[in-house]
Structures are given as structure tokens and as C-alpha cells.
Write an enzyme that holds these catalytic residues in place. Sequence first.
Site, PDB file in Angstrom:
ATOM      1  N   GLY A 275      45.168  31.302  43.648  1.00  0.00           N
ATOM      2  CA  GLY A 275      43.603  31.992  44.591  1.00  0.00           C
ATOM      3  C   GLY A 275      42.873  33.111  43.195  1.00  0.00           C
TER       4      GLY A 275
ATOM      5  CB  SER B  21      51.395  33.767  46.761  1.00  0.00           C
ATOM      6  OG  SER B  21      52.785  34.708  46.312  1.00  0.00           O
TER       7      SER B  21
ATOM      8  CE  LYS C 182      29.195  36.338  26.181  1.00  0.00           C
ATOM      9  NZ  LYS C 182      30.084  35.893  26.519  1.00  0.00           N
TER      10      LYS C 182
ATOM     11  CG  LEU D 205      44.365  30.900  32.866  1.00  0.00           C
ATOM     12  CD1 LEU D 205      45.292  32.588  33.128  1.00  0.00           C
ATOM     13  CD2 LEU D 205      43.812  31.239  32.047  1.00  0.00           C
TER      14      LEU D 205
ATOM     15  CB  THR E  57      34.791  28.365  25.850  1.00  0.00           C
ATOM     16  OG1 THR E  57      36.566  28.474  25.724  1.00  0.00           O
ATOM     17  CG2 THR E  57      34.448  28.178  25.200  1.00  0.00           C
TER      18      THR E  57
HETATM   19  C1  LIG Z   1      43.803  37.362  27.565  1.00  0.00           C
HETATM   20  C2  LIG Z   1      42.751  37.048  28.407  1.00  0.00           C
HETATM   21  C3  LIG Z   1      41.464  37.106  28.709  1.00  0.00           C
HETATM   22  C4  LIG Z   1      40.464  36.757  29.197  1.00  0.00           C
HETATM   23  N1  LIG Z   1      39.019  36.490  28.829  1.00  0.00           N
HETATM   24  C5  LIG Z   1      38.371  35.170  28.948  1.00  0.00           C
HETATM   25  C6  LIG Z   1      36.978  35.649  29.329  1.00  0.00           C
HETATM   26  O1  LIG Z   1      36.332  36.680  28.465  1.00  0.00           O
HETATM   27  N2  LIG Z   1      36.277  35.011  29.391  1.00  0.00           N
HETATM   28  C7  LIG Z   1      36.560  33.131  30.396  1.00  0.00           C
HETATM   29  O2  LIG Z   1      35.596  32.713  30.708  1.00  0.00           O
HETATM   30  N3  LIG Z   1      38.141  33.683  30.475  1.00  0.00           N
HETATM   31  C8  LIG Z   1      39.019  34.719  30.114  1.00  0.00           C
HETATM   32  N4  LIG Z   1      40.437  34.103  30.379  1.00  0.00           N
HETATM   33  C9  LIG Z   1      40.615  33.021  30.512  1.00  0.00           C
HETATM   34  C10 LIG Z   1      40.384  33.582  32.272  1.00  0.00           C
HETATM   35  O3  LIG Z   1      40.848  35.046  32.790  1.00  0.00           O
HETATM   36  C11 LIG Z   1      40.759  32.484  33.236  1.00  0.00           C
HETATM   37  O4  LIG Z   1      40.245  31.310  33.192  1.00  0.00           O
HETATM   38  C12 LIG Z   1      40.455  32.706  34.493  1.00  0.00           C
HETATM   39  O5  LIG Z   1      41.058  33.999  34.983  1.00  0.00           O
HETATM   40  C13 LIG Z   1      41.432  31.378  35.975  1.00  0.00           C
HETATM   41  O6  LIG Z   1      42.544  31.815  36.050  1.00  0.00           O
HETATM   42  P1  LIG Z   1      43.194  31.284  37.688  1.00  0.00           P
HETATM   43  O7  LIG Z   1      42.347  31.076  38.424  1.00  0.00           O
HETATM   44  O8  LIG Z   1      43.639  29.473  36.070  1.00  0.00           O
HETATM   45  O9  LIG Z   1      44.604  32.031  36.517  1.00  0.00           O
HETATM   46  P2  LIG Z   1      44.930  33.378  37.950  1.00  0.00           P
HETATM   47  O10 LIG Z   1      44.743  34.303  37.915  1.00  0.00           O
HETATM   48  O11 LIG Z   1      46.840  33.524  37.225  1.00  0.00           O
HETATM   49  O12 LIG Z   1      45.635  32.252  39.281  1.00  0.00           O
HETATM   50  C14 LIG Z   1      46.943  32.296  39.796  1.00  0.00           C
HETATM   51  C15 LIG Z   1      46.640  31.739  40.722  1.00  0.00           C
HETATM   52  O13 LIG Z   1      47.953  31.180  41.766  1.00  0.00           O
HETATM   53  C16 LIG Z   1      48.427  31.833  43.022  1.00  0.00           C
HETATM   54  N5  LIG Z   1      49.995  30.938  42.214  1.00  0.00           N
HETATM   55  C17 LIG Z   1      50.855  30.731  41.143  1.00  0.00           C
HETATM   56  N6  LIG Z   1      51.902  29.943  41.854  1.00  0.00           N
HETATM   57  C18 LIG Z   1      52.192  30.710  43.627  1.00  0.00           C
HETATM   58  C19 LIG Z   1      52.672  29.974  44.149  1.00  0.00           C
HETATM   59  N7  LIG Z   1      54.256  29.736  43.330  1.00  0.00           N
HETATM   60  N8  LIG Z   1      52.692  30.290  45.105  1.00  0.00           N
HETATM   61  C20 LIG Z   1      51.695  30.262  45.485  1.00  0.00           C
HETATM   62  N9  LIG Z   1      50.593  30.954  45.098  1.00  0.00           N
HETATM   63  C21 LIG Z   1      50.960  31.320  43.502  1.00  0.00           C
HETATM   64  C22 LIG Z   1      48.846  33.189  42.376  1.00  0.00           C
HETATM   65  O14 LIG Z   1      49.091  34.103  43.001  1.00  0.00           O
HETATM   66  C23 LIG Z   1      46.682  33.372  42.315  1.00  0.00           C
HETATM   67  O15 LIG Z   1      46.688  33.357  43.150  1.00  0.00           O
HETATM   68  C24 LIG Z   1      41.059  34.935  29.698  1.00  0.00           C
HETATM   69  C25 LIG Z   1      42.016  34.538  29.893  1.00  0.00           C
HETATM   70  C26 LIG Z   1      43.329  35.729  28.857  1.00  0.00           C
HETATM   71  C27 LIG Z   1      44.501  35.591  28.601  1.00  0.00           C
END
Ligand SMILES: Cc1cc2nc3c(=O)[nH]c(=O)nc-3n(C[C@H](O)[C@H](O)[C@H](O)COP(=O)(O)OP(=O)(O)OC[C@H]3O[C@@H](n4cnc5c(N)ncnc54)[C@H](O)[C@@H]3O)c2cc1C
Length: 497
Positions: free
Chosen positions: A13, A39, A78, A331, A342
Site C-alpha cells: 500500500g 502492513s 514543478k 520498487l 521517473t
Molecule cells: C531515495 C529515493 C527517492 C525517490 N524519489 C522519487 C521521486 O522524486 N520521484 C519518483 O517518481 N520516485 C521516486 N522514488 C521512487 C518512489 O519512492 C517509489 O517508486 C514509490 O514510492 C513506490 O514505492 P512502492 O509502493 O513500490 O514501495 P513502498 O513504498 O516500499 O511500499 C511497499 C508496500 O508493501 C507493503 N509490504 C511489503 N512487504 C509486505 C508484507 N510482507 N506483507 C504486507 N505488506 C507488505 C508495505 O507495507 C508497503 O505498504 C524514490 C525512491 C527512493 C529510494
Amino acid sequence: MNAPIRKLVIVGGGTAGWMSAALLKRVLGDRLDIELVESREIGTVGVGEATIPPIQHVNNVLGLDEAEFLRETKSTIKLAIRFENWRAQGEQYYHTFGAPGRVQAFCPFHHFWVRARMSGHATSLWDHDLNYLCAVGDKFAKLQVNDPVWELQYAYHFDASLYGQYLRRYCEKLGVTRTEGLVEHVDVDPENGHVTTLHLKDGKQVAGEFFVDCSGGRGLLIQKTLNTGYEDWSHWLPCDRAMAVPSERFERTLLFTRSIAHSAGWQWRIPLQHRNGNGLVYSSSHYSDDEAADILLNNLESKPIGEPKIIPFRTGRATRQWNRNVVAVGLSSGFLEPLESTSIYLIQSAAVRLIHLFPHAGVTDELIAEYNRQSQTEYEQIRDFIIMHYWLNDRGDSRFWQDCAAMDVPDRLHRKTELFGANGTLVHDDLDIFLDSSWLQVMLGQGIVPRDYHPLADRLSDAELLDKLEKTRLTKQQPLEKMPGHDEFLRMYCGTG
Ligand SMILES: Cc1cc2nc3c(=O)[nH]c(=O)nc-3n(C[C@H](O)[C@H](O)[C@H](O)COP(=O)(O)OP(=O)(O)OC[C@H]3O[C@@H](n4cnc5c(N)ncnc54)[C@H](O)[C@@H]3O)c2cc1C
């Protein structure tokens, strides 16, 4: 396996989970039941606050009210990224979302500019770009004109956690079910290797026919369960760690992200309505975490809020972003560092691709292959664009930058820079999110000046050429006079700022 898909489960989420849920539910509607598992114990990555203009398509498809969106997510506008110290220390350039001049009878504007420059009439190309003029002049308005000369392309900076909460409320209203819980174990069908059921820590079970893995860098389904494999690109993109810390808001809200290069990495500054986002992206073989913290904290423009958070990462991509009945989004699908903002776009693009290729009648090898072909191409194109910033440097002041300048880059990047350097030729590749104007600005900013121009630019006389450049420059400046400043715009438009 060919079984119709009615129940889709999203694991995660964060921005990826909620954005995918919102787009899939909004577009595919009643055809799909969507359940999202997340979670609190794990939480989200908590960064990802700068976007690029296609985010507006997401908002339009979701039917969001822009003023409400800006208010709820504490967004700012932006128009560009300002790259500081990238080519050489003390230099800066802007990569704007706009375009300098426009194509005239098949001849892109920059060829006229190169010709004028070669004959000694050098003005800045960016003076012909409305996005640039507004970014540096602190001017913004939603221009209601049909003339592309005055088109202002924009995106947003937003608070990542507020954005997640906003999308969650939106999804729940549409009927997406949210289940809180930590996935501890995953069942896989022994016959076809498809994921079937998630087992949560509290004993709950969540079954589904198709799964979207948005579990972040851990890749719970795509890697931990299906062992898909990962293609590592760290030999091209040497940073492997980030340290992030918010700080108090500035007096005036900038219309651009700042990207400031240091001796072994770079720092971002993202202006929001209520605070600033800051972070240092660095190479752990050059900086210790203590050194990184010193650099980050000594280069803030306002007081930090809380302690810096360390985020390790590995640049690259899952070798197959769709594997069996799992598509990895966000990610979990791979990571390209945030230099060109991006990642959120890649979430959007993956969700839209999945909508186009959704296996309503069942998963097929053809659907999987097409999805993976498109994702791979898209990832590689963004990768090349980001590598270019590191490679085309003339800094020489540290081993880090010397190694970057000496690296062997992918052939495509080589080809594009060679073509541009020879006579300003820009070739747009299918699926490349970066348009010619982006390649143009970053290649120029990083020091490639074309040695020649296209002969089409010779059809004007010298006087006509200079007149054309001057008229374009003046035309671009016209709307500025009547535009409010950024903070004033935010106040007028959504009552904040
Ligand atoms: C340093 C940094 C800077 C960034 N800056 C930018 C930016 O400026 N612009 C941009 O477009 N992108 C940026 N990004 C990328 C961006 O942050 C991510 O693409 C975006 O936040 C998506 O993350 P996510 O949802 O894939 O993962 P997360 O935010 O890590 O979410 C993972 C989810 O999975 C759940 N989860 C994991 N394991 C379990 C489990 N076993 N059981 C239940 N739930 C679980 C967690 O609870 C969470 O809800 C950046 C990334 C980094 C690392």
C-alpha cells in the site's frame, strides 16, 4: 493456464499499490474485485515526491479535482529540474518540461539556434522556453491559450505519504477492499507455479487469481516467491544508497526540483507547501553513512525535521516484470535512481500497460511476452537517459566522476550523443518517455554542442534568422507579465501555499 480472472490481489500500500489499485479499479471497474493487502509493521519507503507531467493523465483518468488534489497532498507546481555542478562545478542548467522554440517546416528550432551560435550570435537556448522563463522568474498560471508557443508543461511535487492516503480514500470509495496484515507465507500451485494464496501473520488468508506485487524493494512475490531474477545496472549507475530528511519550508516555494552534484553523489531539494523534501543519493564505496549525513545536513537551506533515514537500493530491474500470474509494479519491479523523477511515472505506465494487456480470459505466454518487451524497453530508455548525466561530466575533481566519465555506456546512448554532436540530429525512439526537447537540454547542459546544423536552417537569410530568434524570445516572454508568483497562484487556486 487459461482461467478467467475476476479477483485481483495487490500486495503493498505504497504509491505503487494505491496508484495501481486506483487506475485498475477506475478503468476496469466491475469486471474485477480488487483487494489490497498492506502492513503497518513494514510501512512504505516514504520518499518519491517529484513527478513528471504524465501524472496529469492519472489525475484526469481518475477524475480528480486539481485544486483539491493540490490541497490534500500539499503539492506545489514543478516546471523543471535545475542541475547544479553536474557538468562542472559552479555550472548549472535546467531540464524543463517545455521546449525551446518549435519546429518550423520540418526544421527543429535548435538548428536555427546552432547556426546563429556558429556565426557568433550566441544567446541562451533556454531564453526561448516558456517553462524556463517561468521557473526562473517565479511565475505560474494555468494558461488558457490554444497557441502551443505559450504551452506550459507542468507536474507536481507532493508529500508522498499524503498522496498515498489520498489515493487510499479514493480507492476505498470505488470499492477496493483493504486488508491490514503482514504476509508471512505464499502458496504456489505446484502444477503451474502460479501464486494462489497469501497467508497473513494473524491467520487470515487472501486468495486471488492474479497478483500485483507492490511490496517495494523486497519483491515479496516476484523475487522471494517466484525467484524471477534481477538485472543489475550498478556498473552504469554507481549510487547505491540514499539518505532522506525533510526540513522546514522556505520563504518562497520554488517551481523546480534542485539536483546538486557532490563529489560522489547528488542531493535533491523538493519544495512542498508545508516543508521541503531533501536527500542525498550516494555511492557507499565513496562515502560512509556518517560522511553522507554531514554532507546532507550541512547543505540544507532550512532546519531539518527529524533524523535522516537511510535507504539502500540496487539499480536495475526484475528480468521479467510479469512472471506467471504476478506483475511487479513500483520498487519491486526495479529501481532507477530518482534523478529524473521517473519511478512514479513507471508505476503509472505499468498500470496502464496492465490495463491494455489485462488477461481477462486467462494468462497467456503472448500477453506476458508483450508486457515484458514493453517494460524492458521503457526501463532501458530511462536508464540510458540517467546514465548520460553521469557519463558526460567534465568534473575530474574526484575518482567517482573520473570513473563515470570513463565508463562504457550502452550503444544506444552512444549513438544518440554521436548523432547530436555531429549536426544536432535528435531521433525519438518508440516508448521513450523523454522527448527530443529533454535529450536536447541535457546533452547541451552536459556539454555537447553540435558541430554543425541541418541545412534546412540555411533557408533563412542572416537577418531573417536573427529576427526569428529575437521574435521567439520576445513572444515567450509576453505572458509572464500577467502571471502571478507560485505562492500567490497556490493561494488563489486552492487556498493554500
Ligand atoms: C531515495 C529515493 C527517492 C525517490 N524519489 C522519487 C521521486 O522524486 N520521484 C519518483 O517518481 N520516485 C521516486 N522514488 C521512487 C518512489 O519512492 C517509489 O517508486 C514509490 O514510492 C513506490 O514505492 P512502492 O509502493 O513500490 O514501495 P513502498 O513504498 O516500499 O511500499 C511497499 C508496500 O508493501 C507493503 N509490504 C511489503 N512487504 C509486505 C508484507 N510482507 N506483507 C504486507 N505488506 C507488505 C508495505 O507495507 C508497503 O505498504 C524514490 C525512491 C527512493 C529510494
